[in-house]
Design an enzyme around this catalytic site. Sequence first.
Site, short mmCIF file in Angstrom:
data_model
loop_
_atom_site.label_atom_id
_atom_site.label_comp_id
_atom_site.label_asym_id
_atom_site.label_seq_id
_atom_site.Cartn_x
_atom_site.Cartn_y
_atom_site.Cartn_z
N PHE A 162 20.18 44.62 47.84
CA PHE A 162 20.25 45.67 46.82
C PHE A 162 19.31 46.83 47.10
CE2 PHE A 162 20.97 41.45 45.07
CZ PHE A 162 22.24 41.58 44.53
N HIS A 163 18.56 46.77 48.22
CA HIS A 163 17.50 47.74 48.45
C HIS A 163 17.62 48.39 49.84
CE1 HIS A 163 15.09 44.76 45.73
NE2 HIS A 163 15.87 45.55 45.01
N PRO A 164 18.69 49.11 50.14
CA PRO A 164 18.76 49.77 51.44
C PRO A 164 17.72 50.89 51.54
CG PRO A 164 20.56 50.51 50.03
CD PRO A 164 19.89 49.38 49.31
#
Length: 595
Positions: free
Chosen positions: A530-532
Site C-alpha cells: 500500500f506504500h509505493p
Amino acid sequence: MVDGALRLLEAAPPRMRGTARLALRALERSSIPSFSRLSPRRRTRRIERLERSGSMLARNLVLLLKSLCGISYARAAEVQNAVGSIPRCELGPAAPRPPLPPHLNPAALVPPDEDERCDVVVVGSGAGGAAAARVLAEAGLDVIVLEAGEYHDAITYSRDPIDALTTLYRDGGLTACDGRPPIALPVGRCVGGTTVINSGTCFRTPDGVLTQWRDRVGIPWATELEGEFEQLERDLTVVPADGANAGRNAELCRSGADALGLSNGPIPRNAGGVTCCGTCPTGCALDAKRAMHVSELPRAARAGARIRAGVSVDRVVVRNGSAVGVRARRAEGGTAYSVAARAVVLAGGALGTPELMVGQGLGGRHVGRHLRVQPACWVGARFPGQDVRGWDGVMQSWRVDEWLARRLFLEATFTPLAFGAHWLRGAGAAWKERVERYGELGIIGVHLADQSEGRLRLDRRGNLRIRYSLTRDDAARLRFGIARAAQIHFAAGADEAYPQVGGIDALAPGRERLIEQGLFSPSALRLEAFHPMGTARMGTSARDSVVDPAGEVHDLPGLYAADASILPTALGANPMLTIMACARKIARGLAERLT
C-alpha cells in the site's frame, strides 16, 4: 456475483484482464473432464488442490479469481447480514465531532471551457499535491491543482465495495506488480488521492531514516521537519487510537504482545475521536478522517487555489529548456485543456509521477526505477467462540514495533469482509463457513521496509507496467514477521493462524517456526502493498537520482516533484505524514523563489 467481477475487470488495466482470462482458461483445462463439466464437489476439490499447489502461477491465478468472486459475494446484503459485518463509522460517546473545514464545492471543480494560467500548476491532489498546494496558495501564489479522478465525499460515497473500487481507485483497485510473487498495489484515483481510502495512520518518519537521508543522501533539511510534523498533526487532528475503545482486534494484538513482552502501542490516526471506522477503504462515512479533500484542499481553496477534477495530464510543456505548463484532457468529452504556469509540481504519486515523466522522456535514467512498496502480508487467526467483530472497532489500531531493527513493523488492521474474504483458504462450503465465522478472526498486517526494488515502464500501447523483485533476504524477513504475528495471535488465545505461505493452510500453536525454517522461495508468499515510493527519488546528482533536495528535476528547471516518488528509501512506517512534510518543505522553497 459474475456481474460484479465483470465490472471490476472492465476497470482493470489490460494486462490484468488478460491475466484473468488466462486464469479462467487454465482452470477450465486443469482437469479431465474440463472444469465446467465437473460436479460442484469435484470443482471445490480441484480449486483447493490448485490453491495448495507448488506452482506459484496456479496459486496466484486462484487468488485472483477468489479476490474477484470474494468481493462480489461479500458485497451482497444477505451475506453481510448473515455475518453481521455491515460497514459503519462512529464517534466515541465522549468525543464530539471535531469541526471540519468546509467541503469543496463540486461545481467549482469542473474545469472551464478555456485554457488557464497560474503561477504554479500542481498535478495530483493526494497527500503531496494537497500539502504543496496549500503552502503555495497561502504564500500568495496563484495555484491550480489538477486531479484525474472525480470528487466524492460522505454524501456521495457508495458503500458498495465494487462501486467504491471503480470510482475511488486506480484500475478499479487491481493495480499490481508483476514478479515472484506478484503483489497487489491498490492506490487512490479521486480528489484527495489515496488519503481518501487509506486507514488514516499518521506516523512521523523514523529518526534514523531522516538522519540517513541527511548524511548519506545529502538532503540537508531532512532532520529539520519537526515543525512541519507538529503543524500537520494539529491540522489533521492526529491522536493515538483510544485503546479502551479501539475494538477487540486491538485488544487481542495488545494482549498477545504484552504476554510475549513485546514493545507495542496505539497507532496515531487523523480521525480524531472515531472509534469505529469500518468504512476507510470506501471513504470515511463521516468524513471525520482528515483526508485531503476535507482538510488541506479546502484550506488551499480558501487561500485562492483553483482545484480541477476529471483532468488527465498528458504531458509537461517544455519551452526554452524549462517547464512552463501542462497539456491535459477533460474527462467530460475528452476535450483538450492546458494550463500555463511559471512552475509545474508533479504530485501524482509513485506511480503517476514517473508514468508521466517516462512517457515524455523526462527526468533522466533513474525515473521509474528504485520502486519500494513496503510489502505486507495479511495474517489472520481464529479465536473460537469469541466475538472479535473487528469491523466494530478502529480499522488500523495497534502496532508492535519490537522488530524495527529488522525493518519490520506489525499493525493490527482489521480488513473489511469484502476486501479480506479472498485471503481465507478453501473453496465451496468450507470457504463459505470460514466467511460466516469472519467475526471470530483477529488480523495483523506484517509490513517490511524493503530493500528489494521494482521498476515502472510503459508498454508499446502506453500502458503502465510494474515489475518488482522480492529478494530472498526480504522474503526471509517477511517470513520471520509472519511467524511473530502468529505467535502474538496464539499468545492472545487463537487456536489457528493463516500465514499466507504456499503449501501451508493453517498453523497450530507452537508450529509457527515452520514458516521461518521451511525452504520457501520468495514466490511462496502471498503479498499486497500500500506504500509505493521512490520512483523519482531525491538526491544531489542526476547520476543516482531524479530531483535535487529542492524537489526540482535535475535536468529540467521549473519541473518539481512533491509526493511519494521522491522518497529516497523505504521508511518502516506508513508514509502519509512523511510525504506531506516533504511536500510542504519543497513548496516553501519554491514559494521563496517565485515571490
